[in-house]
Enzyme design. Structure first.
Site, PDB file in Angstrom:
ATOM      1  N   TYR A   1      60.077 -27.606   4.141  1.00  0.00           N
ATOM      2  CA  TYR A   1      61.082 -26.958   4.343  1.00  0.00           C
ATOM      3  C   TYR A   1      61.696 -27.354   5.457  1.00  0.00           C
ATOM      4  CZ  TYR A   1      60.459 -24.801  -0.412  1.00  0.00           C
ATOM      5  OH  TYR A   1      59.348 -24.408  -1.607  1.00  0.00           O
TER       6      TYR A   1
ATOM      7  N   PRO B   1      64.900 -18.598 -10.433  1.00  0.00           N
ATOM      8  CA  PRO B   1      64.927 -18.185 -11.862  1.00  0.00           C
ATOM      9  C   PRO B   1      66.011 -17.959 -12.122  1.00  0.00           C
ATOM     10  CG  PRO B   1      64.354 -16.883  -9.915  1.00  0.00           C
ATOM     11  CD  PRO B   1      63.878 -18.767  -9.726  1.00  0.00           C
ATOM     12  N   LEU B   2      66.747 -18.406 -11.208  1.00  0.00           N
ATOM     13  CA  LEU B   2      68.541 -18.255 -11.717  1.00  0.00           C
ATOM     14  C   LEU B   2      69.044 -19.289 -11.906  1.00  0.00           C
ATOM     15  CD1 LEU B   2      69.524 -15.182  -8.600  1.00  0.00           C
ATOM     16  CD2 LEU B   2      68.658 -15.079 -10.887  1.00  0.00           C
TER      17      LEU B   2
ATOM     18  N   ARG C   1      69.022 -22.149 -10.820  1.00  0.00           N
ATOM     19  CA  ARG C   1      69.557 -22.759  -9.335  1.00  0.00           C
ATOM     20  C   ARG C   1      71.193 -22.173  -8.979  1.00  0.00           C
ATOM     21  NH1 ARG C   1      65.774 -26.191  -7.943  1.00  0.00           N
ATOM     22  NH2 ARG C   1      64.484 -27.310  -9.233  1.00  0.00           N
TER      23      ARG C   1
END
Length: 315
Positions: free
Chosen positions: A56, A204-205, A207
Site C-alpha cells: 500500500y 465490507p461496504l 467499496r
C-alpha cells in the site's frame, strides 16, 4: 465494542482497513493529518485491529500507521501483509519466496516502528512458490518472536489445508459483504469456523456502494480505480439499485445508516467474521464502529440474507 478473537487474542469486532489513507482510492486526496486523527479515534472507540500491507503506497501506509500508533502501540493489534508487489500504478506481481518474506518482514517492522507484528499475512499465493514454503518462512518469523500469528489472503480451501499442515493459520482475509459472498459459497468461511480462524472481511461496504453514496461514476474522483471496476459501470449501477434500496429501507427502520446495516449484517453472520472497513476520516470511522451497537430485527436480517447476486464482477 464487542470483542472477537484472533489467535487467542481479543480484538474489537470491527477493525480498520488503512489502505484508503494512502493508496488506491482518490489518490489526490491523501491527508496524513486526517488519517492519524482517524486512527486515534478508532482506538478511542474500541477498534483495535489495524490492517495494512507493504504494497500500500507502496510502503507509505505502513509508515503512516507506525507514526500514528507511536505511544499507543500496545493498544493496537497490528496486521500487515507481504507477497504482493506493484510496478508503477497498476502492474502487480507476486513474490512468496522465503527470502522475500524474511526481508520484507524486517522492512515492515522498521516502518511500523515496532518489534513484533501481531498478524503477518500472505497477501496472495505466489504460483511459482509452494504455499508450504511461504508459510514455513512465516513460521520461522513466529519462532524468532517477530510475528505472533500467521494469516492468508484470498486463498482456496485446498490452499488452506496445505498451509495448515505447516503452521497454524489464524486468519483468512477475503472480500465479504452483502454483495460479495464468495467465502460462503467456496467454503472458506466454513473452514475458518471449523479451525478456529478469523475471517477478515475486506471491502465490507462494497467499496462504498453499500453506503448509498455512489449512484453514478460522477460520484467518484477522477483518479479512482472504481471508474474501471465492472460493478461501478452505468449498467451495473442501474441493475443494483434494487439491492441498495432494500438496504436503505432496513437502515431507515433500524435508525441506522446503510453502512451500519451492512456491517451489522456481517457481524451477525458468524462470530468468526471481523469486518475491516476502510476510511481516512474520523467521522466515518466512528460511524462504522457504532454499527456493532445497532439491532437488526430477525425479519430484516432474513431480508438481507435473501438479497440476490449483484450485477458486475468484483474485478
Amino acid at each position: 465494542m464487542p470483542r472477537r478473537e484472533i489467535a487467542g487474542r481479543e480484538v474489537g469486532a470491527i477493525g480498520l482497513g488503512c489502505m484508503p489513507m494512502s493508496w488506491f482510492y482518490d489518490r489526490g486526496a491523501r491527508n496524513d493529518t486526517e488519517a492519524v486523527a482517524a486512527i486515534n479515534a478508532a482506538l478511542d472507540h474500541g477498534v483495535t485491529l489495524f490492517d495494512t500491507a507493504d504494497v500500500y503506497g507502496p510502503h507509505t501506509n505502513e509508515t503512516l500507521l507506525g507514526r500514528a500508533l507511536a505511544g499507543r502501540r500496545d493498544e493496537a493489534f497490528l496486521a500487515t501483509k507481504v507477497g504482493l508487489l506493484v510496478d508503477g500504478t497498476s502492474r502487480y506481481h507476486r513474490n512468496g519466496s522465503p527470502a522475500h518474506i524474511q526481508q520484507s518482514c524486517e522492512a515492515s517492522l522498521r516502518r511500523l516502528r515496532t518489534d513484533r507484528i501481531d498478524l503477518y499475512q500472505l497477501h496472495r499465493v505466489d504460483p511459482a512458490v509452494p504455499i508450504e514454503d511461504s508459510v514455513q518462512a512465516m513460521a520461522e518469523l513466529v519462532e524468532a518472536g517477530k510475528v505472533r500469528a500467521i494469516g492468508l489472503s484470498e486463498v482456496s480451501v485446498a490452499e488452506l489445508a496445505r498451509a495448515a499442515q505447516v503452521a497454524p493459520i489464524a486468519s483468512v482475509q477475503s472480500e465479504f459483504s452483502l454483495w460479495t459472498r464468495e467465502p460462503v459459497g467456496n467454503g472458506v468461511l466454513s473452514w475458518c469456523q471449523d479451525h478456529g480462524a478469523a475471517l477478515l472481511a475486506f471491502a465490507p461496504l462494497g467499496r462504498g456502494y453499500l453506503t448509498g453514496a455512489i449512484r453514478s461514476a460522477d460520484d467518484l474522483p477522477a483518479d479512482d480505480f472504481r471508474r474501471d471496476n465492472p460493478r461501478f459501470q452505468p449498467a451495473a449501477l442501474r441493475a443494483n439499485e434494487s439491492l441498495l434500496a432494500t438496504i436503505l429501507e432496513v437502515a431507515e427502520r433500524s435508525g441506522a445508516t446503510a453502512a451500519q446495516v451492512a456491517l451489522r449484517w456481517l457481524l451477525g453472520y458468524s462470530d468468526h467474521v471481523l469486518p475491516i472497513p476502510g476510511t481516512r476520516r474520523a467521522a466515518r470511522m466512528v460511524e462504522n464502529a457504532l454499527a456493532a451497537m445497532i439491532d437488526l430485527s430477525p425479519d430484516d436480517a432474513s431480508l438481507l440474507d435473501a438479497l440476490g447476486e449483484p450485477a458486475g464482477a468484483r474485478y
